[in-house]
Enzyme design. Sequence first.
Site, PDB file in Angstrom:
ATOM      1  N   CYS A 155     -36.222 -50.204 -44.523  1.00 52.23           N
ATOM      2  CA  CYS A 155     -35.477 -49.154 -45.259  1.00 52.23           C
ATOM      3  C   CYS A 155     -35.725 -49.842 -46.852  1.00 52.23           C
ATOM      4  O   CYS A 155     -35.733 -50.633 -47.193  1.00 52.23           O
ATOM      5  CB  CYS A 155     -34.037 -49.399 -44.842  1.00 52.23           C
ATOM      6  N   TYR A 162     -28.528 -41.147 -44.747  1.00 49.81           N
ATOM      7  CA  TYR A 162     -29.070 -40.671 -43.538  1.00 49.81           C
ATOM      8  C   TYR A 162     -29.214 -41.304 -42.271  1.00 49.81           C
ATOM      9  O   TYR A 162     -29.430 -40.728 -41.125  1.00 49.81           O
ATOM     10  CB  TYR A 162     -30.706 -40.218 -44.174  1.00 49.81           C
ATOM     11  N   ASP A 203     -35.703 -39.708 -51.100  1.00 53.95           N
ATOM     12  CA  ASP A 203     -35.110 -40.702 -50.551  1.00 53.95           C
ATOM     13  C   ASP A 203     -33.473 -40.186 -50.368  1.00 53.95           C
ATOM     14  O   ASP A 203     -33.151 -39.113 -50.937  1.00 53.95           O
ATOM     15  CB  ASP A 203     -35.030 -42.187 -51.102  1.00 53.95           C
TER      16      ASP A 203
END
Length: 274
Positions: A187, A42, A10
Amino acid sequence: MDNRPIGFFDSGLGGLTCIPYLMRELPEEKIIYFGDTARTPYGSKATRTIRSFSMEIADFLVKSDVKMIVIACNTVSATCVYDLQQKFPQTPIIGIIEPTARYVGTYRGVKDKVGVIGTKVTITSHAYKDMIHMYNEKLDIVETPCPAFVPLIEEGIIDNEIMDLTIKYYMDSFVNDNDLDAIVLGCTHYPLIKKNIERLYPHLDIINPSDIVVGRIREVLDDRDGFASGSDFTNVFYASDLSENFINMIDKIFKEEETKVKFLNFDLEREISR
Ligand code: DGL
């Protein structure tokens, strides 16, 4: 049987939210985790940047001889799962969005209104909406980005008013105006604020991809006769910047298995065992 570890990665500590579900469902499995804490988040970066970071990490995991890679990041899953699969065809690589989309498409009724929250990149890609519609084109899906959640969570700002206000800022009108029945935590950082969301919107059904992805891991291992059994591999957690929050999070997850975890600062190659 295959006693090699499973690789997870991740942008930071979010992907760690998959690990308790893995340990509950497949307790014999061992892992190598990489959190790119030096380059997180990100979710607001260009796709080519995310792709290049992800390629580096996947290469590292493949060289570490993992038996499969789980992209424990929706942002990477939304943008470059196929690139990674093409680049490393010898290692099974799964994203987190597709299993969740299959779950939503299969188990939600057509009258349900489902919301998806995620990073800017995940939401603007419409990966969730498109994939859910591959399983059930009649489902009504709405999406909204919540870009401030990840930096707050990485800072450990979770159980307090600032987080609650931020959730309300992004979600109040989204949930109420759309009359949502369910919400996908799109997420892997968001399960860490699941309790806040449950408290603020108690009527919402919360769909958690960090839990759902374990079913897909099981399928991949089952297909290859690849389950671990009696492995003495020690779980390893790598972070490109070994932040205190990353260590605290691992402490929370592994509170009963302290001796089985070690940390390595990836850049500095500094190992911290305990
Ligand atoms: N956990 C990542 C995800 O699932 C967070 C992305 C980020 O770093 O912004 O999307």
